[in-house]
Design a protein around this motif. Sequence first.
Motif, short mmCIF file in Angstrom:
data_model
loop_
_atom_site.label_atom_id
_atom_site.label_comp_id
_atom_site.label_asym_id
_atom_site.label_seq_id
_atom_site.Cartn_x
_atom_site.Cartn_y
_atom_site.Cartn_z
N TRP A 27 0.83 -1.21 0.00
CA TRP A 27 0.00 0.00 0.00
C TRP A 27 0.86 1.26 0.00
CZ3 TRP A 27 -4.37 -1.60 -1.50
CH2 TRP A 27 -4.98 -2.74 -0.99
N ASP A 28 0.39 2.25 -0.72
CA ASP A 28 1.02 3.58 -0.71
C ASP A 28 0.45 4.34 0.48
OD1 ASP A 28 1.67 6.28 -1.05
OD2 ASP A 28 1.76 6.09 -3.23
N SER A 32 -3.02 6.53 0.64
CA SER A 32 -4.14 5.78 1.22
C SER A 32 -4.70 6.49 2.44
CB SER A 32 -3.69 4.37 1.61
OG SER A 32 -3.22 3.65 0.50
N TRP A 40 -4.60 2.61 -1.82
CA TRP A 40 -3.96 2.78 -3.13
C TRP A 40 -2.65 1.99 -3.15
CZ3 TRP A 40 -6.09 5.60 -7.16
CH2 TRP A 40 -7.21 6.39 -6.86
N ALA A 41 -2.33 1.43 -4.33
CA ALA A 41 -1.10 0.67 -4.48
C ALA A 41 -0.77 0.56 -5.97
CB ALA A 41 -1.24 -0.73 -3.88
N PRO A 42 0.49 0.24 -6.31
CA PRO A 42 0.80 -0.11 -7.70
C PRO A 42 -0.03 -1.32 -8.12
CG PRO A 42 2.80 0.31 -6.48
CD PRO A 42 1.70 0.28 -5.47
N ALA A 51 0.99 4.56 -7.90
CA ALA A 51 -0.11 3.88 -7.22
C ALA A 51 -1.43 4.26 -7.89
CB ALA A 51 -0.13 4.24 -5.74
#
Length: 640
Positions: A27-28, A32, A40-42, A51
Amino acid sequence: MSLPPGFLDELRTRLTLSQVVGRKVTWDMRKSNMAKGDFWAPCPFHQEKSASFHVDDRKGFYYCFGCHAKGDLLTFVKETENLSFIEAVEVLAREAGMAMPERDPRQAQVADRRTQLAAVMEEAVKWFRLQLKTAAAADARDYLVRRRLSPEAQDRWGIGFAPDGWHALQLAMKQKGIADDLLVEAGLCAKSDRGGEPYDRFRNRIIFPIRDARGRAISLGGRAMDPKDSAKYLNGPETPLFDKGRNLFNIGPAREAAGKGLPLIVAEGYMDVIALSEAGFRAAVAPLGTAVTEDQLRLMWRVSDEPIIALDGDAAGIRAGLRVVDLALPLLEAGKGLRFALLPGGMDPDDLIKARGAPAMQKVLDEAKPMVSLLWQRETEGRVFDSPERRASLDKTLRAVLARIADPSIRSHYAEEIRRLRAELFAPAGRVSPFRPGFRKGPQVAVAPVPTSRASALAAEGPEVEHLTLARVLIATLIAHPALIARFESDLEGLDLPDADLQALTAALLRHAHDPEALLPDLEGRLSTALETLRADPHVRSAPPVRKPEDRELALLCVAEGLAKLEARRGAAAEIAEAMEDVERLADEGLTWRLSQAAEARNRAERSRLDEGDGGEDRAALSRHLQSLIDGEIWRKKNR
């Protein structure tokens, strides 16, 4: 394979999308907002560094703004692990602790039956709504007006009326071609004990449809118009559609509102939920005629990380809240909790909103208390702790409460908060401990060191280092002699330790005070880093190991004297702090005497049999003993 109705809903209730996706992505944390279920994430479906993969945990869906992948937790498992639908269900069911249903061809027939029942429920809801407009429902309409429910609000909630007759609904549904057995199975009618036609369950009642998370009518709730009726509120029975312990009134709209950032409020009944929602608190739900169940609690946490339980401000409301606390304790996880809003003067949310408006309700919600506050209130309110026995009883009760918390991190934080509350409760009047939050720092008073028969390099390092090392020595001794922990349990609970690792190790000691054999596996697991830090202290490892029969007696002496020193230092610091508050107001001989006595009390504690006399045990003996404890006793336990 046809899955039984409700199986996938239950699966989604037990698992969160972020929990499943989190195994595949990082996770970013900057982007997030986990408190709102926004992750959010890649993207795991295509190569990228930014992300752009978004998980909406409350709605249970994901979407990638790069490759446009989207779906729910089942879709995610299918796509990332290349599984069929049923295989993905099996993977998630194992993770959720649910048994897969047997492959039964009759399941399709059961699903068809549930579809029929749902259609019957919708027909009944329509009929009840029409009855509310008839002359027979005049009193019901007047009641709803008194409760400030406009016709528009009545339509929004699908409110209806059941006439005062034994077969009104049954005959109306028969005219629509609906068989009696479907009416009975849906919970709308009950079988006659005399062999006659089924009779209506709901008579002379205002009807509230109960819908599931997808908006389907699954049961009814009825409010009696006759004050002499034996049941003021009546819910439909358990049916293939309706499990009252797994559903919440208004769960669908509340889940949508909570997804937009509104707090989830748990009230007692239908009218409370309707009043809250109409006043703008749209994320409101209520249990269905029972105390909150474990399944309902998990469903609440699926919607919101920290639901607010709105309690009536009377004794019954507090008792209901405490039942929820007891239910929640073993289920707590990091980020999942409850808060409790206590309404004033025995009011419920509907009463408060009508009397004082929505701002008054908002104020109550803003002042909602965490679970630990309600726990502490239950164990201490109205009780006097003026004897060691009563205090010990309180400690025993609180230890039992803490033991019910399964998550070790949460248990540690609860213990820390309870220690703080306990210190405040038992603090002498007018005195603030310097080891608790809120201590007001004042001028520092130097305490002259008292010479001993040997020079101490430890003391030369400063009081903070000496305090830390003494605490480490003490904890190390108890780790090696866990049978002694129970003897010093109450003293350990009152320790103010200067280091997070020591706090975690002490919590482990207390957790296993009466089960010493379980201590070592716990320490060598998640606390292995803290244990290594302890073992690395040069004062703990400064001498070669020795093994003597009197090791345990020496350990007992070490612990007793170490605790005495720490307590003396804490007491002296508190006395000095209190005295220093008077420095600027009054500097007289009495003040000077108080300071000198505090200093002398500490110095007396610092002189022990380990420090004095040429023939006594000295610090080197203590160090050798500790080396033996850590390198010898622990090794033997591991290899026996």
